[in-house]
Motif scaffolding. Sequence first.
Motif, PDB file in Angstrom:
ATOM      1  N   LEU A 142       9.578 -29.720  -9.720  1.00  0.00           N
ATOM      2  CA  LEU A 142      11.125 -28.855  -9.812  1.00  0.00           C
ATOM      3  C   LEU A 142      11.776 -28.400  -8.014  1.00  0.00           C
ATOM      4  O   LEU A 142      11.907 -27.168  -8.042  1.00  0.00           O
ATOM      5  CB  LEU A 142      10.812 -27.901 -10.210  1.00  0.00           C
ATOM      6  N   GLN A 190       5.819 -20.970 -22.706  1.00  0.00           N
ATOM      7  CA  GLN A 190       7.111 -21.651 -22.027  1.00  0.00           C
ATOM      8  C   GLN A 190       7.106 -20.440 -20.788  1.00  0.00           C
ATOM      9  O   GLN A 190       7.422 -20.962 -19.789  1.00  0.00           O
ATOM     10  CB  GLN A 190       7.834 -21.533 -23.054  1.00  0.00           C
ATOM     11  N   ALA A 208       5.120 -21.717 -18.419  1.00  0.00           N
ATOM     12  CA  ALA A 208       5.507 -22.362 -18.081  1.00  0.00           C
ATOM     13  C   ALA A 208       6.589 -22.480 -16.617  1.00  0.00           C
ATOM     14  O   ALA A 208       6.648 -22.772 -15.693  1.00  0.00           O
ATOM     15  CB  ALA A 208       5.803 -23.272 -19.226  1.00  0.00           C
ATOM     16  N   VAL A 238      11.906 -25.744 -21.584  1.00  0.00           N
ATOM     17  CA  VAL A 238      11.837 -25.988 -20.201  1.00  0.00           C
ATOM     18  C   VAL A 238      11.540 -27.267 -19.381  1.00  0.00           C
ATOM     19  O   VAL A 238      11.816 -27.444 -18.428  1.00  0.00           O
ATOM     20  CB  VAL A 238      10.102 -25.592 -19.929  1.00  0.00           C
ATOM     21  N   SER A 239      11.913 -27.853 -20.489  1.00  0.00           N
ATOM     22  CA  SER A 239      12.103 -29.699 -20.082  1.00  0.00           C
ATOM     23  C   SER A 239      13.590 -29.883 -19.218  1.00  0.00           C
ATOM     24  O   SER A 239      14.533 -31.057 -18.547  1.00  0.00           O
ATOM     25  CB  SER A 239      12.349 -30.407 -21.528  1.00  0.00           C
ATOM     26  N   PHE A 240      14.724 -28.287 -19.559  1.00  0.00           N
ATOM     27  CA  PHE A 240      15.986 -28.935 -19.034  1.00  0.00           C
ATOM     28  C   PHE A 240      16.085 -27.637 -17.622  1.00  0.00           C
ATOM     29  O   PHE A 240      17.127 -27.707 -16.957  1.00  0.00           O
ATOM     30  CB  PHE A 240      16.734 -27.779 -20.044  1.00  0.00           C
ATOM     31  N   ILE A 241      15.123 -27.291 -17.907  1.00  0.00           N
ATOM     32  CA  ILE A 241      15.346 -26.151 -15.602  1.00  0.00           C
ATOM     33  C   ILE A 241      15.931 -26.784 -15.083  1.00  0.00           C
ATOM     34  O   ILE A 241      16.058 -26.258 -14.137  1.00  0.00           O
ATOM     35  CB  ILE A 241      13.771 -25.902 -16.162  1.00  0.00           C
ATOM     36  N   LYS A 242      14.932 -27.964 -14.353  1.00  0.00           N
ATOM     37  CA  LYS A 242      16.312 -28.510 -13.582  1.00  0.00           C
ATOM     38  C   LYS A 242      17.094 -29.283 -13.533  1.00  0.00           C
ATOM     39  O   LYS A 242      18.263 -29.190 -12.469  1.00  0.00           O
ATOM     40  CB  LYS A 242      14.737 -29.962 -12.974  1.00  0.00           C
ATOM     41  N   GLU A 243      17.622 -30.150 -15.005  1.00  0.00           N
ATOM     42  CA  GLU A 243      18.598 -30.586 -15.608  1.00  0.00           C
ATOM     43  C   GLU A 243      19.859 -29.458 -15.304  1.00  0.00           C
ATOM     44  O   GLU A 243      21.229 -29.517 -15.040  1.00  0.00           O
ATOM     45  CB  GLU A 243      18.840 -31.178 -16.670  1.00  0.00           C
ATOM     46  N   SER A 302      10.673 -25.991 -29.379  1.00  0.00           N
ATOM     47  CA  SER A 302      11.975 -26.429 -29.024  1.00  0.00           C
ATOM     48  C   SER A 302      11.813 -26.402 -27.631  1.00  0.00           C
ATOM     49  O   SER A 302      10.915 -25.763 -26.913  1.00  0.00           O
ATOM     50  CB  SER A 302      12.946 -25.497 -29.231  1.00  0.00           C
ATOM     51  N   PRO A 303      11.782 -28.356 -26.827  1.00  0.00           N
ATOM     52  CA  PRO A 303      10.984 -27.754 -25.273  1.00  0.00           C
ATOM     53  C   PRO A 303      12.231 -27.416 -24.451  1.00  0.00           C
ATOM     54  O   PRO A 303      12.354 -27.905 -23.602  1.00  0.00           O
ATOM     55  CB  PRO A 303      10.750 -28.985 -25.109  1.00  0.00           C
ATOM     56  N   GLY A 314       4.787 -28.448 -26.502  1.00  0.00           N
ATOM     57  CA  GLY A 314       5.592 -28.964 -26.038  1.00  0.00           C
ATOM     58  C   GLY A 314       6.762 -27.820 -25.294  1.00  0.00           C
ATOM     59  O   GLY A 314       7.764 -27.978 -26.058  1.00  0.00           O
ATOM     60  N   CYS A 315       5.909 -27.353 -24.049  1.00  0.00           N
ATOM     61  CA  CYS A 315       6.917 -26.254 -23.470  1.00  0.00           C
ATOM     62  C   CYS A 315       8.569 -27.049 -23.286  1.00  0.00           C
ATOM     63  O   CYS A 315       8.897 -26.316 -22.635  1.00  0.00           O
ATOM     64  CB  CYS A 315       6.232 -26.001 -22.620  1.00  0.00           C
ATOM     65  N   GLY A 316       7.977 -28.094 -22.066  1.00  0.00           N
ATOM     66  CA  GLY A 316       8.835 -29.471 -22.061  1.00  0.00           C
ATOM     67  C   GLY A 316       9.000 -29.786 -19.962  1.00  0.00           C
ATOM     68  O   GLY A 316       9.399 -29.980 -19.917  1.00  0.00           O
ATOM     69  N   SER A 317       7.619 -28.557 -20.320  1.00  0.00           N
ATOM     70  CA  SER A 317       7.643 -28.885 -18.287  1.00  0.00           C
ATOM     71  C   SER A 317       7.190 -30.319 -17.800  1.00  0.00           C
ATOM     72  O   SER A 317       8.311 -30.275 -17.023  1.00  0.00           O
ATOM     73  CB  SER A 317       6.616 -28.688 -17.946  1.00  0.00           C
ATOM     74  N   THR A 363       8.013 -30.913  -3.797  1.00  0.00           N
ATOM     75  CA  THR A 363       9.054 -30.364  -3.034  1.00  0.00           C
ATOM     76  C   THR A 363       8.725 -29.268  -2.162  1.00  0.00           C
ATOM     77  O   THR A 363       7.834 -29.166  -1.842  1.00  0.00           O
ATOM     78  CB  THR A 363       9.225 -29.106  -4.425  1.00  0.00           C
ATOM     79  N   PRO A 419       1.576 -26.526 -17.905  1.00  0.00           N
ATOM     80  CA  PRO A 419       0.938 -25.491 -18.003  1.00  0.00           C
ATOM     81  C   PRO A 419      -0.046 -24.970 -18.338  1.00  0.00           C
ATOM     82  O   PRO A 419      -1.895 -24.370 -18.442  1.00  0.00           O
ATOM     83  CB  PRO A 419       1.769 -24.462 -18.747  1.00  0.00           C
ATOM     84  N   ALA A 456      10.315 -32.165 -17.513  1.00  0.00           N
ATOM     85  CA  ALA A 456      11.334 -32.027 -16.267  1.00  0.00           C
ATOM     86  C   ALA A 456      10.780 -31.859 -14.797  1.00  0.00           C
ATOM     87  O   ALA A 456      11.452 -32.340 -14.442  1.00  0.00           O
ATOM     88  CB  ALA A 456      11.011 -29.700 -16.535  1.00  0.00           C
TER      89      ALA A 456
END
Lengths: 301, 253
Positions: free
Chosen positions: A130, A116, A119, A93-98, A90-91, B191-194, B132, B229, B197
């Motif tokens: 970010l 994660q 990350a 971290v992909s939501f961390i900015k959103e 489940s990614p 698959g962390c999602g960084s 940033t 990462p 994001a």
Amino acid sequence: MELSSEVNMMGTELGNYKLCVSARSTDKEILKKAQDGGIVTQLFAYALEEGIIDGAIVSGPGDEPWRPRPFVATSVEELMKSRGTRYNISPNVSFIKEATRSYGLDRIGIVGTPCQMQAVRKGQLYPAGLRDVPDKIALAIGIFCMENFPYQSIKQLVEDHAAMKLESVKKMEIGKGKFWVYGERGQVVQLPLKVTHKYEQPGCHVCLDYVANLADVSTGSVGSPDGWSTVFVRTKKGDDIWTKAIAAGCFETKSIEQVKPGLELVSKLANEKITKNQKTVEERAKFGVNKALRNPYLSPK
Amino acid sequence: MADKIKVGHVHMSGCTGCLVSLADNYGGLLTILDRYADLVYGLTLADVRHIPKMDVALVEGSVCIQDKISVDEIKETREKAAVVVAVGGCACYGNITRFSRGGQPNQPQHESFLPVGDLIKVDVYIPGCAPTPQLIRNVCVMAYLLLKGNKDQQELAKKYLTPLMQLAERGTEACGCDLMYDVINQGLCMGCGSCAAACPVRAITHEYGKPNVNREMCIKCGACYAQCPRSFFNFDVITGFEGILETIDGALK
């Protein structure tokens, strides 16, 4: 400023922590569908209600059975949908900015695996993409993790090896050296980990962290009795929130020295993971004929 | 203050978004200029016509090779600055200027834009579009500690800046494809999602736990790979995140 130089030195396998206990939530609703002691859901619920976080990035039900989808929970009702462990990617971290944009959170909670948490911390120190996120991480909860699986691996393990339909599975669990699948009708199938190993996500095999060393609070079943979780409180932020949550009666706790199997097992498994994966990292250096695979711990080149 | 470092902002072909990001540190920027750095050169910010000698040059934008002044200035920057930092996707990788084919008014012949590293040696990269405010801030504080700090601070600054120096050595091309070539193909993605994001144009989604890059949308800013990462992860620095973030906060109070 203290910096630990080597992550894989013996004795550092559990990371820095201020406190370690065995705990479980005092909320029966949370425990009903909790993986173990309901620590993550309870701590986020407390932090939400107290305004310590505005929302939490958790993984909830996705489009297919047992396929997780990261989402931002801004209420306890939403949090309740994310109870339990799904054993596939489940990614989050992909939501961390959103989360700070369309959800408008100023204080983010996030739960994730050790990688994660890495990350998140890299994102705070090296925020390449970010903008304005680093200062908004209010509570990062890490979960112990030996390895993770792609969704298709879980599907193959449950449907082909355990011969059960994914939609009729009530709970999955890795513990006591086995992969357990519990059906809605009460049936239980156990698979030896020898069978599950080859389905693991390859990226997990270079991971040198078992107990989410970089989280504010990390938790997992290992070390504690059934229905309880082992909890490491690691940072000032984590300590502050944990202390308040205890004072508010959110958790029952037991001294980690007094429970079986205790910290010794956590250490043993952490060292096993780190040693095995350190070896993988080393083997990658001579993978081809005078050709190496990349080592992310040395350089981005 | 005598022990401040001299910093300049050199503007090549960019949209000034990087400079705005620097300014978006608000009070933090004033503290930096107050205590740690003198701005000795900078379009609109410092009334200086020619590139002076400086400790750190923050270069924004790519270099138009049909524009002689730009080419001369970037070479002069290398001569005058002890440390050259490429700030933002254009300076590091060309970013959106990679797509230029010329033809625009009022200089239609300006069609070729190169990342700074294709013309001079660059020491440190700050990727991203826009980069940033927080990463620019962190690099500024670390550059100060490297040049003016005590031994421990210098050691930390060196360790902190190392991966950003390695990114500069890695080259001048970036793309969402880096996630395929250097992470997934290398067996490193978890698959962390960084990356999703970090992407400023939402070109990255996760399908079954792995990034899927819409390569038509990618602007080649380098943020996804730098954020991953598994591009670099320096335990000796990141493990100390709590202390380092406190130090940076403290330095800017």
